[in-house]
Design a protein around this motif. Structure first.
Motif, PDB file in Angstrom:
ATOM      1  N   ARG A   1      33.623 -13.152  24.150  1.00  0.00           N
ATOM      2  CA  ARG A   1      32.232 -12.813  23.833  1.00  0.00           C
ATOM      3  C   ARG A   1      31.309 -14.033  23.827  1.00  0.00           C
ATOM      4  O   ARG A   1      30.274 -14.033  23.175  1.00  0.00           O
ATOM      5  CB  ARG A   1      32.125 -12.066  22.500  1.00  0.00           C
ATOM      6  CG  ARG A   1      33.059 -10.909  22.305  1.00  0.00           C
ATOM      7  CD  ARG A   1      32.620  -9.585  22.785  1.00  0.00           C
ATOM      8  NE  ARG A   1      31.349  -9.131  22.252  1.00  0.00           N
ATOM      9  CZ  ARG A   1      30.508  -8.412  22.967  1.00  0.00           C
ATOM     10  NH1 ARG A   1      30.799  -8.058  24.182  1.00  0.00           N
ATOM     11  NH2 ARG A   1      29.370  -8.019  22.453  1.00  0.00           N
ATOM     12  N   ARG A   2      31.692 -15.081  24.571  1.00  0.00           N
ATOM     13  CA  ARG A   2      30.811 -16.233  24.752  1.00  0.00           C
ATOM     14  C   ARG A   2      29.716 -15.845  25.747  1.00  0.00           C
ATOM     15  O   ARG A   2      30.003 -15.225  26.758  1.00  0.00           O
ATOM     16  CB  ARG A   2      31.573 -17.431  25.333  1.00  0.00           C
ATOM     17  CG  ARG A   2      32.334 -18.214  24.343  1.00  0.00           C
ATOM     18  CD  ARG A   2      32.903 -19.476  25.006  1.00  0.00           C
ATOM     19  NE  ARG A   2      34.167 -19.770  24.408  1.00  0.00           N
ATOM     20  CZ  ARG A   2      35.351 -19.451  24.898  1.00  0.00           C
ATOM     21  NH1 ARG A   2      35.458 -18.871  26.065  1.00  0.00           N
ATOM     22  NH2 ARG A   2      36.452 -19.726  24.250  1.00  0.00           N
ATOM     23  N   ASN A   3      28.496 -16.253  25.469  1.00  0.00           N
ATOM     24  CA  ASN A   3      27.388 -16.031  26.393  1.00  0.00           C
ATOM     25  C   ASN A   3      27.419 -17.132  27.445  1.00  0.00           C
ATOM     26  O   ASN A   3      27.390 -18.318  27.106  1.00  0.00           O
ATOM     27  CB  ASN A   3      26.056 -16.035  25.640  1.00  0.00           C
ATOM     28  CG  ASN A   3      25.970 -14.869  24.682  1.00  0.00           C
ATOM     29  OD1 ASN A   3      25.933 -13.726  25.109  1.00  0.00           O
ATOM     30  ND2 ASN A   3      25.974 -15.150  23.391  1.00  0.00           N
TER      31      ASN A   3
ATOM     32  N   LEU B   1      27.715 -22.626  32.501  1.00  0.00           N
ATOM     33  CA  LEU B   1      27.170 -23.047  31.216  1.00  0.00           C
ATOM     34  C   LEU B   1      27.570 -22.056  30.132  1.00  0.00           C
ATOM     35  O   LEU B   1      27.607 -20.851  30.371  1.00  0.00           O
ATOM     36  CB  LEU B   1      25.642 -23.124  31.282  1.00  0.00           C
ATOM     37  CG  LEU B   1      25.039 -23.986  32.387  1.00  0.00           C
ATOM     38  CD1 LEU B   1      23.513 -23.845  32.388  1.00  0.00           C
ATOM     39  CD2 LEU B   1      25.439 -25.433  32.220  1.00  0.00           C
ATOM     40  N   ALA B   2      27.856 -22.588  28.956  1.00  0.00           N
ATOM     41  CA  ALA B   2      28.097 -21.753  27.777  1.00  0.00           C
ATOM     42  C   ALA B   2      26.905 -21.938  26.846  1.00  0.00           C
ATOM     43  O   ALA B   2      26.554 -23.065  26.486  1.00  0.00           O
ATOM     44  CB  ALA B   2      29.388 -22.160  27.084  1.00  0.00           C
ATOM     45  N   VAL B   3      26.284 -20.846  26.467  1.00  0.00           N
ATOM     46  CA  VAL B   3      25.096 -20.885  25.615  1.00  0.00           C
ATOM     47  C   VAL B   3      25.544 -21.055  24.164  1.00  0.00           C
ATOM     48  O   VAL B   3      26.344 -20.270  23.655  1.00  0.00           O
ATOM     49  CB  VAL B   3      24.278 -19.584  25.777  1.00  0.00           C
ATOM     50  CG1 VAL B   3      23.057 -19.599  24.882  1.00  0.00           C
ATOM     51  CG2 VAL B   3      23.881 -19.385  27.235  1.00  0.00           C
ATOM     52  N   VAL B   4      25.047 -22.106  23.503  1.00  0.00           N
ATOM     53  CA  VAL B   4      25.380 -22.376  22.104  1.00  0.00           C
ATOM     54  C   VAL B   4      24.100 -22.613  21.317  1.00  0.00           C
ATOM     55  O   VAL B   4      23.089 -23.039  21.862  1.00  0.00           O
ATOM     56  CB  VAL B   4      26.333 -23.586  21.965  1.00  0.00           C
ATOM     57  CG1 VAL B   4      27.678 -23.300  22.606  1.00  0.00           C
ATOM     58  CG2 VAL B   4      25.724 -24.844  22.540  1.00  0.00           C
ATOM     59  N   SER B   5      24.186 -22.362  20.007  1.00  0.00           N
ATOM     60  CA  SER B   5      23.004 -22.515  19.164  1.00  0.00           C
ATOM     61  C   SER B   5      23.043 -23.769  18.303  1.00  0.00           C
ATOM     62  O   SER B   5      22.080 -24.057  17.599  1.00  0.00           O
ATOM     63  CB  SER B   5      22.842 -21.281  18.271  1.00  0.00           C
ATOM     64  OG  SER B   5      24.005 -21.097  17.493  1.00  0.00           O
ATOM     65  N   SER B   6      24.165 -24.527  18.343  1.00  0.00           N
ATOM     66  CA  SER B   6      24.243 -25.756  17.546  1.00  0.00           C
ATOM     67  C   SER B   6      25.212 -26.747  18.196  1.00  0.00           C
ATOM     68  O   SER B   6      26.056 -26.367  19.006  1.00  0.00           O
ATOM     69  CB  SER B   6      24.717 -25.441  16.121  1.00  0.00           C
ATOM     70  OG  SER B   6      26.076 -25.059  16.126  1.00  0.00           O
TER      71      SER B   6
ATOM     72  N   VAL C   1      33.326 -25.444  22.858  1.00  0.00           N
ATOM     73  CA  VAL C   1      33.251 -24.833  24.194  1.00  0.00           C
ATOM     74  C   VAL C   1      34.413 -25.349  25.046  1.00  0.00           C
ATOM     75  O   VAL C   1      34.676 -26.551  25.072  1.00  0.00           O
ATOM     76  CB  VAL C   1      31.894 -25.162  24.854  1.00  0.00           C
ATOM     77  CG1 VAL C   1      31.870 -24.738  26.302  1.00  0.00           C
ATOM     78  CG2 VAL C   1      30.767 -24.503  24.085  1.00  0.00           C
ATOM     79  N   PRO C   2      35.136 -24.459  25.729  1.00  0.00           N
ATOM     80  CA  PRO C   2      36.219 -24.912  26.624  1.00  0.00           C
ATOM     81  C   PRO C   2      35.708 -25.864  27.700  1.00  0.00           C
ATOM     82  O   PRO C   2      34.535 -25.830  28.073  1.00  0.00           O
ATOM     83  CB  PRO C   2      36.727 -23.613  27.259  1.00  0.00           C
ATOM     84  CG  PRO C   2      36.243 -22.520  26.380  1.00  0.00           C
ATOM     85  CD  PRO C   2      34.991 -23.012  25.732  1.00  0.00           C
TER      86      PRO C   2
END
Length: 176
Positions: A57-59, A90-95, A102-103
């Motif tokens: 469920r990673r964006n 790209l993996a979307v992260v908030s922090s 992230v892998p």
């Protein structure tokens, strides 16, 4: 050929939930960090971005970009046209804390208040895709073959034959 301009910011969580595809162009003259690195640019970059989620469920954003850039030749410093293209995930992260989780097959991209600076992310990928060094073909370069050599020629580099330190011993041996 794509003609639709991409927005400067997007809501990546909503786009990923809907598995949206964004395709379009961005103006290269709007990318200030790229201009600082290789000079002012004109034209457009073609960009395709597929938003989605993986099994955890990673964006994610899977993207492709291509552009024709003007870069200075490292010999003559005159501009030359260089094709640049990139495929990225790209993996979307908030922090920053989530970015460290992230892998390795993904690059983390930081989202601020659920909005992604899309132009900044694309500019990052363009900067990462730049070739280290570019040269004109020898025949097309303003610098001649003679000017391409640095230092002395091979004949000038050959040291003069120095006297052998054993020559002194030979003369001493002859005196005995």
């Amino acid at each position: 050929m794509l003609t639709r301009r991409l927005p400067a910011t997007v809501e990546p969580y909503r786009l990923a939930a809907n598995h949206e595809l964004l395709e379009g162009t961005i103006d290269l003259d709007a990318l200030s960090r790229l201009a600082a690195e290789i000079g002012e640019q004109s034209g457009q970059a073609q960009v395709s971005l597929q938003f989605g989620r993986d099994a955890q469920r990673r964006n994610l954003i899977e993207g492709e970009l291509s552009a024709q850039l003007q870069m200075p030749c490292r010999r003559c410093l005159k501009p030359m046209s260089v094709p640049v293209s990139s495929r990225f995930q790209l993996a979307v992260v908030s922090s920053d804390a989530l970015a460290s989780e992230v892998p390795s097959e993904y690059e983390p991209v930081l989202v601020d208040n659920e909005h992604l600076d899309l132009l900044g992310a694309i500019e990052d990928e363009l900067l990462l895709s730049l070739p280290q060094v570019v040269y004109h073909e020898e025949s097309a370069c303003a610098v001649s073959r003679d000017q391409m050599q640095s230092g002395e020629s091979a004949d000038e580099r050959a040291p003069a034959r120095a006297d052998s330190p054993f020559d002194v011993l030979k003369t001493l041996k002859g005196k005995l």
